[in-house]
Scaffold this motif. Structure first.
Motif, PDB file in Angstrom:
ATOM      1  N   ARG A 113      -6.281   3.068  -5.476  1.00  0.00           N
ATOM      2  CA  ARG A 113      -7.793   2.550  -5.853  1.00  0.00           C
ATOM      3  C   ARG A 113      -8.728   3.684  -6.152  1.00  0.00           C
ATOM      4  O   ARG A 113      -9.816   3.473  -6.703  1.00  0.00           O
ATOM      5  CB  ARG A 113      -8.169   1.617  -4.951  1.00  0.00           C
ATOM      6  CG  ARG A 113      -7.466   0.421  -4.685  1.00  0.00           C
ATOM      7  CD  ARG A 113      -8.360  -0.510  -3.740  1.00  0.00           C
ATOM      8  NE  ARG A 113      -7.690  -1.545  -3.366  1.00  0.00           N
ATOM      9  CZ  ARG A 113      -7.691  -2.599  -2.317  1.00  0.00           C
ATOM     10  NH1 ARG A 113      -8.864  -2.515  -1.801  1.00  0.00           N
ATOM     11  NH2 ARG A 113      -6.861  -3.605  -2.435  1.00  0.00           N
ATOM     12  N   ALA A 114      -8.537   4.952  -5.716  1.00  0.00           N
ATOM     13  CA  ALA A 114      -9.581   5.920  -5.758  1.00  0.00           C
ATOM     14  C   ALA A 114      -9.916   6.274  -7.199  1.00  0.00           C
ATOM     15  O   ALA A 114      -9.001   6.361  -7.968  1.00  0.00           O
ATOM     16  CB  ALA A 114      -8.704   7.209  -4.843  1.00  0.00           C
ATOM     17  N   ALA A 196      -1.002  13.149  -2.968  1.00  0.00           N
ATOM     18  CA  ALA A 196      -0.463  11.809  -3.379  1.00  0.00           C
ATOM     19  C   ALA A 196      -1.469  11.051  -3.733  1.00  0.00           C
ATOM     20  O   ALA A 196      -1.279  10.224  -4.741  1.00  0.00           O
ATOM     21  CB  ALA A 196       0.303  11.290  -2.129  1.00  0.00           C
ATOM     22  N   ILE A 197      -2.658  11.073  -3.296  1.00  0.00           N
ATOM     23  CA  ILE A 197      -4.022  10.327  -3.714  1.00  0.00           C
ATOM     24  C   ILE A 197      -4.220  10.708  -5.063  1.00  0.00           C
ATOM     25  O   ILE A 197      -4.457   9.741  -6.109  1.00  0.00           O
ATOM     26  CB  ILE A 197      -4.951  10.439  -2.789  1.00  0.00           C
ATOM     27  CG1 ILE A 197      -4.743   9.506  -1.437  1.00  0.00           C
ATOM     28  CG2 ILE A 197      -6.295   9.663  -3.415  1.00  0.00           C
ATOM     29  CD1 ILE A 197      -5.595   9.984  -0.235  1.00  0.00           C
ATOM     30  N   MET A 198      -4.253  11.782  -5.473  1.00  0.00           N
ATOM     31  CA  MET A 198      -4.582  12.286  -6.923  1.00  0.00           C
ATOM     32  C   MET A 198      -3.591  11.844  -7.850  1.00  0.00           C
ATOM     33  O   MET A 198      -3.848  11.423  -8.772  1.00  0.00           O
ATOM     34  CB  MET A 198      -4.283  14.066  -6.962  1.00  0.00           C
ATOM     35  CG  MET A 198      -5.314  14.867  -6.039  1.00  0.00           C
ATOM     36  SD  MET A 198      -6.949  14.626  -6.817  1.00  0.00           S
ATOM     37  CE  MET A 198      -6.711  16.067  -7.967  1.00  0.00           C
ATOM     38  N   ASP A 199      -2.284  11.749  -7.315  1.00  0.00           N
ATOM     39  CA  ASP A 199      -1.073  11.371  -8.423  1.00  0.00           C
ATOM     40  C   ASP A 199      -1.094   9.933  -8.097  1.00  0.00           C
ATOM     41  O   ASP A 199       0.179   9.542  -8.848  1.00  0.00           O
ATOM     42  CB  ASP A 199       0.337  12.059  -7.970  1.00  0.00           C
ATOM     43  CG  ASP A 199       0.198  13.564  -7.991  1.00  0.00           C
ATOM     44  OD1 ASP A 199      -0.676  13.992  -8.593  1.00  0.00           O
ATOM     45  OD2 ASP A 199       0.877  14.330  -7.556  1.00  0.00           O
ATOM     46  N   LYS A 200      -1.935   9.123  -7.515  1.00  0.00           N
ATOM     47  CA  LYS A 200      -1.641   7.523  -7.546  1.00  0.00           C
ATOM     48  C   LYS A 200      -0.351   7.184  -6.971  1.00  0.00           C
ATOM     49  O   LYS A 200       0.438   6.428  -7.556  1.00  0.00           O
ATOM     50  CB  LYS A 200      -1.846   7.109  -8.900  1.00  0.00           C
ATOM     51  CG  LYS A 200      -2.994   6.100  -8.940  1.00  0.00           C
ATOM     52  CD  LYS A 200      -3.153   5.463 -10.314  1.00  0.00           C
ATOM     53  CE  LYS A 200      -3.790   4.221 -10.596  1.00  0.00           C
ATOM     54  NZ  LYS A 200      -5.354   4.174  -9.955  1.00  0.00           N
ATOM     55  N   GLN A 201       0.194   7.747  -5.902  1.00  0.00           N
ATOM     56  CA  GLN A 201       1.357   7.611  -5.417  1.00  0.00           C
ATOM     57  C   GLN A 201       1.036   6.908  -3.849  1.00  0.00           C
ATOM     58  O   GLN A 201       1.180   7.569  -2.681  1.00  0.00           O
ATOM     59  CB  GLN A 201       2.099   8.832  -4.955  1.00  0.00           C
ATOM     60  CG  GLN A 201       2.698   9.473  -6.416  1.00  0.00           C
ATOM     61  CD  GLN A 201       3.643   8.604  -7.139  1.00  0.00           C
ATOM     62  OE1 GLN A 201       4.427   7.856  -6.605  1.00  0.00           O
ATOM     63  NE2 GLN A 201       3.497   8.767  -8.697  1.00  0.00           N
ATOM     64  N   PRO A 202       1.068   5.648  -3.917  1.00  0.00           N
ATOM     65  CA  PRO A 202       0.672   4.888  -2.614  1.00  0.00           C
ATOM     66  C   PRO A 202       1.498   5.317  -1.489  1.00  0.00           C
ATOM     67  O   PRO A 202       1.190   5.328  -0.344  1.00  0.00           O
ATOM     68  CB  PRO A 202       0.462   3.581  -2.839  1.00  0.00           C
ATOM     69  CG  PRO A 202       0.054   3.317  -4.239  1.00  0.00           C
ATOM     70  CD  PRO A 202       0.882   4.669  -4.842  1.00  0.00           C
ATOM     71  N   ASP A 203       2.988   5.056  -1.660  1.00  0.00           N
ATOM     72  CA  ASP A 203       3.797   5.190  -0.353  1.00  0.00           C
ATOM     73  C   ASP A 203       3.886   6.651   0.148  1.00  0.00           C
ATOM     74  O   ASP A 203       3.989   6.609   1.109  1.00  0.00           O
ATOM     75  CB  ASP A 203       5.280   4.644  -1.168  1.00  0.00           C
ATOM     76  CG  ASP A 203       5.443   3.284  -1.556  1.00  0.00           C
ATOM     77  OD1 ASP A 203       4.400   2.532  -0.918  1.00  0.00           O
ATOM     78  OD2 ASP A 203       6.452   2.668  -2.195  1.00  0.00           O
TER      79      ASP A 203
END
Lengths: 225, 225
Positions: A113-114, A196-203
């Motif tokens: 969501r960020a 991972a947050i930058m790349d939208k990778q929740p897992d």
């Protein structure tokens, strides 16, 4: 008794004033004469009300410079009431177990969501923690802010304050001794979580947060007991 | 400034006195003359110190009857700093999402670890909530105590206070209207949770806690938005 109630009413009016005027942490309240007129109270009552709010970490009183909205945002000094729980390595592990329940999930939500601004802030804060560690400075506050920014990006209004509380209540003790391995864990996983947050990778975000906290837990179990 | 510091030192001495003498919530502090001598301070300073601790919910001052250790155990009035977060159905759902992360896990631990006394207290409290509901009384406090007793039986020192905080911060609003379906959910699942803990069935305890909170969440989503 009547005076206490008047001070409390004034405190409530000040809170309403802050909300109505959308004042942010660090913003200054009006000067005493202006504020007395706005709220319709005398100087003594106004000061009592301000003191009550300072005790609740809602305002900061700066001697001779006026009153400001506190950066503590009304979060009390001992939010979890730990004064009467003996602080030992068991309590520190218990706190990490609580964080382990939460923060991987929170990181997952943040990655999903960020917004762009939040991503940039999280990445910049990972770099700030790294800078503190490399300069040999205390990074307790910078670290708490990193975790809080992630929680605030989760979209859940409760997680932000709660993560801050869990991070600051006893975090001091985890970082009290110098330890190169703990510090390199922090640098390595903060970087991976932020990426991972930058790349939208929740897992990935959840997994790296989990690793980061598990390694901290292992550190506490082995070094502090 | 010097006076404020003296009052804070006195507050710290009183906390130490409570810890050293293992005083429990509801226990009375020594009378003023006795306490002044023990701590080596004057009446004004002692009273200032006591006032600071009353503001922190560590002591209760009962007019004319002395000072007592508070049942609030030092947990502040707004532990999560929600004063500045607007309370709406989104906040209530967010709080339930936080509780959903936690409390099933906490119930699982309680079922694995609760002692006989704890089990009996949890079961008695489930019955007390039921009695309140059937008598048409408010059950907010009894409900919060039920969840807190389970958290305290988990063996994790942080969960007890944290669960209490999450339950009392905004729980008032969930129970503000009468609703037969919500109340029968509470009776049904509290009973099942308590029984699973009695029978040492961790998976059942976690599952019923999860159901209980999911149904509450559904109720809030449908009735309050």
């Amino acid at each position: 008794m009547a005076k206490a109630t008047l001070a409390e009413d004034t405190a409530q009016s000040i809170i309403q004033y802050i909300l109505d005027n959308h004042l942010k942490p660090g913003d200054k309240l009006p000067t005493e004469p202006v504020f007395m007129e706005k709220l319709g109270v005398g100087r003594g009552t106004l000061r009592e009300g301000i003191k009550l709010l300072a005790a609740r970490n809602i305002l900061d009183i700066r001697q001779g410079a006026g009153s400001y909205v506190s950066h503590q945002r009304g979060i009390p000094d001992d939010p979890l009431g730990l004064t009467f729980i003996e602080e030992d390595s068991k309590l520190i592990v218990d706190m990490l177990d609580v964080r382990l329940l939460f923060e991987p999930h929170v990181a997952r939500l943040a990655a999903a969501r960020a917004g762009e601004d939040e991503k940039a802030e999280i990445m910049a804060q990972a770099e700030e923690v790294e800078r503190c560690i490399e300069a040999g400075e205390s990074y307790v506050a910078a670290d708490a802010r990193f975790h809080r920014l992630i929680a605030e990006a989760s979209g859940n209004k409760v997680f932000g304050n709660l993560t801050y509380i869990l991070n600051t209540s006893i975090a001091q003790n985890i970082a009290i001794t110098k330890d190169a391995q703990r510090d390199s864990n922090t640098i390595r996983y903060h970087r991976k979580i932020a990426q991972a947050i930058m790349d939208k990778q929740p897992d990935d975000a959840a997994s790296y947060m989990n690793m980061h906290l598990q390694l901290l837990r292992e550190f506490v179990r082995e070094k502090m007991s």
